[in-house]
Design a protein around this motif. Structure first.
Motif, mmCIF file in Angstrom:
data_model
loop_
_atom_site.group_PDB
_atom_site.id
_atom_site.type_symbol
_atom_site.label_atom_id
_atom_site.label_comp_id
_atom_site.label_asym_id
_atom_site.label_seq_id
_atom_site.Cartn_x
_atom_site.Cartn_y
_atom_site.Cartn_z
ATOM 1 N N ALA A 42 0.826 -1.209 0.000
ATOM 2 C CA ALA A 42 0.000 0.000 0.000
ATOM 3 C C ALA A 42 0.860 1.259 0.000
ATOM 4 C CB ALA A 42 -0.941 -0.009 1.206
ATOM 5 N N VAL A 43 1.919 1.266 0.795
ATOM 6 C CA VAL A 43 2.814 2.428 0.844
ATOM 7 C C VAL A 43 3.472 2.651 -0.518
ATOM 8 C CG1 VAL A 43 4.971 3.317 1.841
ATOM 9 C CG2 VAL A 43 3.227 2.344 3.326
ATOM 10 N N LEU A 44 3.945 1.580 -1.153
ATOM 11 C CA LEU A 44 4.576 1.718 -2.465
ATOM 12 C C LEU A 44 3.584 2.250 -3.499
ATOM 13 C CD1 LEU A 44 6.769 -1.518 -2.617
ATOM 14 C CD2 LEU A 44 7.535 0.843 -2.216
ATOM 15 N N ARG A 45 2.375 1.706 -3.477
ATOM 16 C CA ARG A 45 1.323 2.173 -4.390
ATOM 17 C C ARG A 45 1.028 3.652 -4.181
ATOM 18 N NH1 ARG A 45 -3.874 -1.464 -3.711
ATOM 19 N NH2 ARG A 45 -2.661 -3.339 -3.935
ATOM 20 N N LEU A 46 0.857 4.017 -2.903
ATOM 21 C CA LEU A 46 0.528 5.404 -2.569
ATOM 22 C C LEU A 46 1.673 6.356 -2.891
ATOM 23 C CD1 LEU A 46 -1.318 4.681 0.771
ATOM 24 C CD2 LEU A 46 -2.348 5.744 -1.262
ATOM 25 N N ALA A 47 2.903 5.918 -2.646
ATOM 26 C CA ALA A 47 4.065 6.761 -2.947
ATOM 27 C C ALA A 47 4.181 6.986 -4.447
ATOM 28 C CB ALA A 47 5.338 6.115 -2.394
ATOM 29 N N ARG A 48 3.958 5.918 -5.213
ATOM 30 C CA ARG A 48 4.007 6.043 -6.669
ATOM 31 C C ARG A 48 2.909 6.986 -7.168
ATOM 32 N NH1 ARG A 48 1.049 3.745 -10.178
ATOM 33 N NH2 ARG A 48 0.417 1.942 -8.934
ATOM 34 N N ALA A 49 1.701 6.792 -6.662
ATOM 35 C CA ALA A 49 0.579 7.651 -7.057
ATOM 36 C C ALA A 49 0.825 9.091 -6.614
ATOM 37 C CB ALA A 49 -0.727 7.124 -6.463
ATOM 38 N N GLY A 50 1.397 9.254 -5.417
ATOM 39 C CA GLY A 50 1.697 10.594 -4.910
ATOM 40 C C GLY A 50 2.707 11.333 -5.772
ATOM 41 N N ARG A 51 3.563 10.593 -6.419
ATOM 42 C CA ARG A 51 4.548 11.194 -7.337
ATOM 43 C C ARG A 51 3.970 11.345 -8.747
ATOM 44 N NH1 ARG A 51 7.661 13.578 -3.878
ATOM 45 N NH2 ARG A 51 9.263 12.299 -2.894
ATOM 46 N N GLY A 52 2.697 10.929 -8.916
ATOM 47 C CA GLY A 52 2.041 11.062 -10.213
ATOM 48 C C GLY A 52 2.617 10.149 -11.273
ATOM 49 N N MET A 53 3.061 8.967 -10.847
ATOM 50 C CA MET A 53 3.706 8.037 -11.775
ATOM 51 C C MET A 53 2.840 6.805 -11.997
ATOM 52 S SD MET A 53 7.524 8.159 -10.125
ATOM 53 C CE MET A 53 8.362 7.250 -11.391
ATOM 54 N N SER A 54 2.869 6.317 -13.225
ATOM 55 C CA SER A 54 2.273 5.017 -13.510
ATOM 56 C C SER A 54 3.297 3.955 -13.124
ATOM 57 C CB SER A 54 1.930 4.890 -14.987
ATOM 58 O OG SER A 54 3.128 4.820 -15.748
ATOM 59 N N ARG A 55 2.864 2.721 -13.076
ATOM 60 C CA ARG A 55 3.802 1.641 -12.770
ATOM 61 C C ARG A 55 4.868 1.561 -13.861
ATOM 62 N NH1 ARG A 55 0.320 -2.643 -12.066
ATOM 63 N NH2 ARG A 55 -0.291 -1.898 -10.036
ATOM 64 N N ASP A 56 4.466 1.782 -15.121
ATOM 65 C CA ASP A 56 5.430 1.759 -16.224
ATOM 66 C C ASP A 56 6.458 2.878 -16.087
ATOM 67 O OD1 ASP A 56 4.317 -0.464 -17.409
ATOM 68 O OD2 ASP A 56 3.031 0.696 -18.765
#
Length: 162
Positions: free
Chosen positions: A9-23
């Motif tokens: 969840a933290v990794l998902r949220l951190a990625r989303a918080g940076r406005g990044m897609s998984r790709d």
């Protein structure tokens, strides 16, 4: 302890918080991991190595310890402030054991000094085993007295003769 779920969840949220897609995150990670593995991490289907977490954290511009702290705070149902206080106490315990001060002794030229394979006994146990031998104790009596295996006692005694 940090659960896979909380870290996911933290990794998902951190990625989303940076406005990044998984790709986009995958493209930014220096130590390449499989895109499928990143997806599995974010869905708590697999664990993460320290190196992998470090690479992901770097790509997200976060300290990996901060990510772990948020995840562990959630798992422990503690506020960040409470978790920080707990960690401060844990670090003080490590310091009191001499671990913080002794860290440099385990490195040479920035590399970890390798230890021999096998279980290492404290010198106090070795000395006590030799004292008991000198008092006439058998290997089995010495083993029982010290709470170690009889073959370990035999090895200590043989090494002392060499």
């Amino acid at each position: 302890m940090v659960s896979r779920e909380a870290l996911a969840a933290v990794l998902r949220l951190a990625r989303a918080g940076r406005g990044m897609s998984r790709d986009q995150l995958y493209a930014k990670i220096k130590t390449k991991i499989e895109p499928r593995h990143l997806q599995r991490l974010e869905n708590a289907k697999t664990g993460v190595t320290l190196e992998m977490l470090g690479s992901i954290a770097e790509a997200l511009s976060f300290d990996p310890i901060a990510l772990l702290m948020v995840a562990s705070s959630y798992d422990e149902r503690l506020s960040i402030g409470e978790r920080r206080a707990d960690l401060k106490k844990e670090i003080q315990k490590l310091d009191a054991l001499g671990i913080v001060a002794d860290m440099p002794k385990h490195f040479s030229d920035g590399k970890l000094v390798k230890e021999k394979a096998g279980w290492s006994l404290p010198d106090s146990i070795i000395q006590e085993a030799l004292k008991l031998r000198d008092k006439g104790f058998s290997q089995s009596e010495t083993a029982r007295e010290l709470g170690i295996h009889q073959t370990t006692v035999g090895r200590i005694w043989r090494k002392a003769q060499d």
